[in-house]
Design an enzyme around this catalytic site. Structure first.
Site, PDB file in Angstrom:
ATOM      1  N   ASP A   1       0.830  -1.203   0.000  1.00  0.00           N
ATOM      2  CA  ASP A   1       0.000   0.000   0.000  1.00  0.00           C
ATOM      3  C   ASP A   1       0.867   1.257   0.000  1.00  0.00           C
ATOM      4  O   ASP A   1       1.836   1.353   0.762  1.00  0.00           O
ATOM      5  CB  ASP A   1      -0.900   0.020   1.232  1.00  0.00           C
ATOM      6  CG  ASP A   1      -1.818  -1.202   1.310  1.00  0.00           C
ATOM      7  OD1 ASP A   1      -1.498  -2.237   0.698  1.00  0.00           O
ATOM      8  OD2 ASP A   1      -2.845  -1.112   2.005  1.00  0.00           O
TER       9      ASP A   1
ATOM     10  N   HIS B   1      -0.514   4.820  -0.131  1.00  0.00           N
ATOM     11  CA  HIS B   1      -1.157   5.837   0.703  1.00  0.00           C
ATOM     12  C   HIS B   1      -0.502   7.215   0.600  1.00  0.00           C
ATOM     13  O   HIS B   1      -0.157   7.846   1.600  1.00  0.00           O
ATOM     14  CB  HIS B   1      -1.180   5.383   2.165  1.00  0.00           C
ATOM     15  CG  HIS B   1      -2.225   4.354   2.475  1.00  0.00           C
ATOM     16  ND1 HIS B   1      -3.566   4.556   2.223  1.00  0.00           N
ATOM     17  CD2 HIS B   1      -2.121   3.115   3.015  1.00  0.00           C
ATOM     18  CE1 HIS B   1      -4.249   3.493   2.595  1.00  0.00           C
ATOM     19  NE2 HIS B   1      -3.390   2.590   3.062  1.00  0.00           N
TER      20      HIS B   1
ATOM     21  N   ASN C   1      -9.335  -0.549  -1.335  1.00  0.00           N
ATOM     22  CA  ASN C   1     -10.559  -0.019  -0.744  1.00  0.00           C
ATOM     23  C   ASN C   1     -10.517   1.498  -0.616  1.00  0.00           C
ATOM     24  O   ASN C   1     -11.548   2.176  -0.765  1.00  0.00           O
ATOM     25  CB  ASN C   1     -10.836  -0.675   0.619  1.00  0.00           C
ATOM     26  CG  ASN C   1      -9.714  -0.489   1.618  1.00  0.00           C
ATOM     27  OD1 ASN C   1      -8.562  -0.825   1.341  1.00  0.00           O
ATOM     28  ND2 ASN C   1     -10.031   0.028   2.794  1.00  0.00           N
ATOM     29  N   HIS C   2      -9.333   2.083  -0.386  1.00  0.00           N
ATOM     30  CA  HIS C   2      -9.235   3.542  -0.316  1.00  0.00           C
ATOM     31  C   HIS C   2      -9.386   4.165  -1.703  1.00  0.00           C
ATOM     32  O   HIS C   2      -9.976   5.247  -1.834  1.00  0.00           O
ATOM     33  CB  HIS C   2      -7.913   3.952   0.331  1.00  0.00           C
ATOM     34  CG  HIS C   2      -7.900   3.761   1.811  1.00  0.00           C
ATOM     35  ND1 HIS C   2      -8.197   4.762   2.709  1.00  0.00           N
ATOM     36  CD2 HIS C   2      -7.642   2.670   2.566  1.00  0.00           C
ATOM     37  CE1 HIS C   2      -8.119   4.306   3.945  1.00  0.00           C
ATOM     38  NE2 HIS C   2      -7.780   3.028   3.887  1.00  0.00           N
TER      39      HIS C   2
END
Length: 238
Positions: free
Chosen positions: A21, A23, A76-77
């Site tokens: 991930d 982010h 999901n983000h």
């Protein structure tokens, strides 16, 4: 309708890596790539998703999506961005979505258009066999069934459930399920923050929280997966 699964032939020019991930920490990711001598002319980087939220450089995501060697699945983000006009904004804000609300409406729409093109799954050929990539988990015992459900869903409701499982499920790692996916060399996933990679059967979890100061980005050379899985299997057999 965007392709929900993208397929890639073997890289005959260079190396293939997968990263956990991101982010919104693209500068730190670039530093990690520089550290392994990543060659954008020959190498490819596959991302398990969650390009945005939490980090300081979420606005750089579109710049990275334009790179021809960068290939993410939808996390999901990322899916919050796809559903920005219908999602639970309060929940998104709690989980790092404030950057998106600071964009103007045209910028928000552009992010949504591009993120909706992100596939739910990727499969690619390597020297040792077929590798699958999803954000969180494979919803079914086999990769073949997952591919079938994503390409020819029996209903929109069923498809939504399959997609959400691919992007959100932590059942495998919470249950320490080592059954694996028999029709893949390996499945590479992120989503669950870990101090170091975890291998359950042939499912390799690589979100080693590079988006936190104390974490690091795992850049998994996909041609090393057989050795990684064998080493983990030996550990389980001890």
């Amino acid at each position: 309708m965007p392709e929900l699964i993208k397929r890639f032939a073997k890289n005959t020019a260079g190396r293939d890596f997968a990263v956990g991930d991101i982010h919104g920490c693209f500068t730190k990711l670039q530093q990690a790539l520089d550290g392994i001598g990543f060659d954008p002319a020959a190498d490819r980087l596959f991302s398990v998703g969650d390009l945005v939220d939490r980090g300081p450089e979420c606005d750089m995501a579109l710049e990275w999506l334009a790179k021809p060697w960068f290939h993410p699945v939808r996390g999901n983000h990322d899916d919050y961005v796809c559903r920005y006009d219908s999602c639970d904004l309060g929940n998104w804000l709690i989980n790092g979505g404030g950057w998106f609300l600071s964009l103007n409406s045209d910028e928000q729409a552009e992010f949504a258009v591009q993120f909706r093109e992100l596939p739910i799954a990727i499969e690619l050929e390597t020297d040792a066999g077929l590798v699958g990539i999803v954000h969180a988990d494979c919803p079914f015992p086999t990769w073949g069934q997952t591919v079938a459900e994503l390409t020819e869903p029996e209903s929109p409701k069923r498809l939504k459930l399959v997609k959400n499982t691919c992007m959100w499920s932590r059942t495998r790692i919470e249950m320490v399920d080592t059954s694996g996916i028999p029709d893949l060399l390996a499945l590479v996933v992120g989503h669950t923050p870990l101090r170091s990679i975890a291998v359950l059967g042939n499912v390799v979890h690589i979100d080693t929280v590079g988006w936190r100061d104390e974490g690091h980005f795992t850049l998994m050379d996909l041609n090393t997966l057989p050795a990684v899985i064998e080493a983990a299997g030996a550990k389980w057999r001890e």
